[in-house]
Design a protein around this motif. Sequence first.
Motif, mmCIF file in Angstrom:
data_model
loop_
_atom_site.group_PDB
_atom_site.id
_atom_site.type_symbol
_atom_site.label_atom_id
_atom_site.label_comp_id
_atom_site.label_asym_id
_atom_site.label_seq_id
_atom_site.Cartn_x
_atom_site.Cartn_y
_atom_site.Cartn_z
ATOM 1 N N THR A 74 0.858 -1.178 0.000
ATOM 2 C CA THR A 74 0.000 0.000 0.000
ATOM 3 C C THR A 74 0.892 1.224 0.000
ATOM 4 N N THR A 75 0.554 2.204 -0.827
ATOM 5 C CA THR A 75 1.318 3.442 -0.874
ATOM 6 C C THR A 75 0.409 4.610 -0.535
ATOM 7 N N LEU A 76 0.823 5.401 0.430
ATOM 8 C CA LEU A 76 0.110 6.611 0.829
ATOM 9 C C LEU A 76 0.983 7.808 0.473
ATOM 10 N N THR A 77 0.391 8.824 -0.128
ATOM 11 C CA THR A 77 1.138 10.017 -0.488
ATOM 12 C C THR A 77 0.365 11.235 -0.017
ATOM 13 N N SER A 78 1.075 12.178 0.598
ATOM 14 C CA SER A 78 0.442 13.410 1.024
ATOM 15 C C SER A 78 1.505 14.498 1.093
ATOM 16 N N ALA A 79 1.060 15.721 1.258
ATOM 17 C CA ALA A 79 1.978 16.855 1.361
ATOM 18 C C ALA A 79 1.799 17.518 2.715
ATOM 19 N N ASP A 80 2.792 18.289 3.103
ATOM 20 C CA ASP A 80 2.706 18.948 4.405
ATOM 21 C C ASP A 80 1.597 19.997 4.449
ATOM 22 N N THR A 81 1.017 20.354 3.316
ATOM 23 C CA THR A 81 -0.041 21.353 3.274
ATOM 24 C C THR A 81 -1.441 20.776 3.434
ATOM 25 N N SER A 82 -1.585 19.432 3.335
ATOM 26 C CA SER A 82 -2.953 18.897 3.374
ATOM 27 C C SER A 82 -3.076 17.495 3.950
ATOM 28 N N MET A 83 -2.112 17.022 4.693
ATOM 29 C CA MET A 83 -2.183 15.639 5.181
ATOM 30 C C MET A 83 -3.238 15.494 6.276
ATOM 31 N N SER A 84 -3.804 14.301 6.335
ATOM 32 C CA SER A 84 -4.760 13.992 7.396
ATOM 33 C C SER A 84 -4.008 13.861 8.718
ATOM 34 N N ARG A 85 -4.738 13.926 9.777
ATOM 35 C CA ARG A 85 -4.117 13.763 11.102
ATOM 36 C C ARG A 85 -3.494 12.373 11.236
ATOM 37 N N ALA A 86 -4.188 11.348 10.745
ATOM 38 C CA ALA A 86 -3.670 9.976 10.843
ATOM 39 C C ALA A 86 -2.378 9.824 10.047
ATOM 40 N N PHE A 87 -2.328 10.414 8.844
ATOM 41 C CA PHE A 87 -1.102 10.364 8.044
ATOM 42 C C PHE A 87 0.012 11.096 8.777
ATOM 43 N N GLY A 88 -0.294 12.256 9.339
ATOM 44 C CA GLY A 88 0.703 13.027 10.082
ATOM 45 C C GLY A 88 1.234 12.282 11.292
ATOM 46 N N ASP A 89 0.357 11.584 11.994
ATOM 47 C CA ASP A 89 0.794 10.800 13.158
ATOM 48 C C ASP A 89 1.752 9.687 12.727
ATOM 49 N N LEU A 90 1.410 9.001 11.633
ATOM 50 C CA LEU A 90 2.285 7.937 11.115
ATOM 51 C C LEU A 90 3.610 8.525 10.654
ATOM 52 N N LEU A 91 3.561 9.614 9.923
ATOM 53 C CA LEU A 91 4.771 10.274 9.434
ATOM 54 C C LEU A 91 5.684 10.667 10.583
ATOM 55 N N THR A 92 5.138 11.302 11.590
ATOM 56 C CA THR A 92 5.922 11.728 12.761
ATOM 57 C C THR A 92 6.564 10.535 13.443
ATOM 58 N N TRP A 93 5.818 9.453 13.599
ATOM 59 C CA TRP A 93 6.331 8.257 14.271
ATOM 60 C C TRP A 93 7.471 7.646 13.475
ATOM 61 N N VAL A 94 7.281 7.521 12.162
ATOM 62 C CA VAL A 94 8.330 6.938 11.310
ATOM 63 C C VAL A 94 9.580 7.826 11.323
ATOM 64 N N GLU A 95 9.388 9.126 11.203
ATOM 65 C CA GLU A 95 10.550 10.026 11.233
ATOM 66 C C GLU A 95 11.308 9.913 12.556
ATOM 67 N N ARG A 96 10.570 9.852 13.647
ATOM 68 C CA ARG A 96 11.200 9.764 14.975
ATOM 69 C C ARG A 96 11.976 8.460 15.149
ATOM 70 N N HIS A 97 11.456 7.377 14.594
ATOM 71 C CA HIS A 97 12.082 6.068 14.787
ATOM 72 C C HIS A 97 13.127 5.725 13.714
ATOM 73 N N THR A 98 13.324 6.592 12.739
ATOM 74 C CA THR A 98 14.349 6.342 11.735
ATOM 75 C C THR A 98 15.442 7.398 11.756
ATOM 76 N N SER A 99 15.407 8.301 12.709
ATOM 77 C CA SER A 99 16.443 9.338 12.741
ATOM 78 C C SER A 99 17.593 8.974 13.648
#
Length: 99
Positions: A74-99
């Motif tokens: 599954t591929t999800l694509t969004s931009a910082d100007t319009s992402m859903s809250r759920a996408f943002g939560d996933l993005l934040t979690w992945v960024e935090r755990h891969t840095s």
Amino acid sequence: MRVSLTTRGGLAAPIVRRLPPRVLDTDQLPDTDARELRRLVAAATADPGGAHPAPAARDAVTYTITIDDNSRSTTLTSADTSMSRAFGDLLTWVERHTS
């Protein structure tokens, strides 16, 4: 399950373009983190707002999260100007755990 994050665009586009995707594998995570990642993935895939790119915006960053789970991808694509809250939560979690 394997989750990868690719980033494009933004002010640092020439630099970001050369960066490899950030990758997480639930087999390599502690059980609590693997469960949390699965929960976040389920929420983001259930929310169609996180699966569509935003209209073009100057300096916007586009994020692509690919989820490979057994034979399903599954591929999800969004931009910082319009992402859903759920996408943002996933993005934040992945960024935090891969840095």
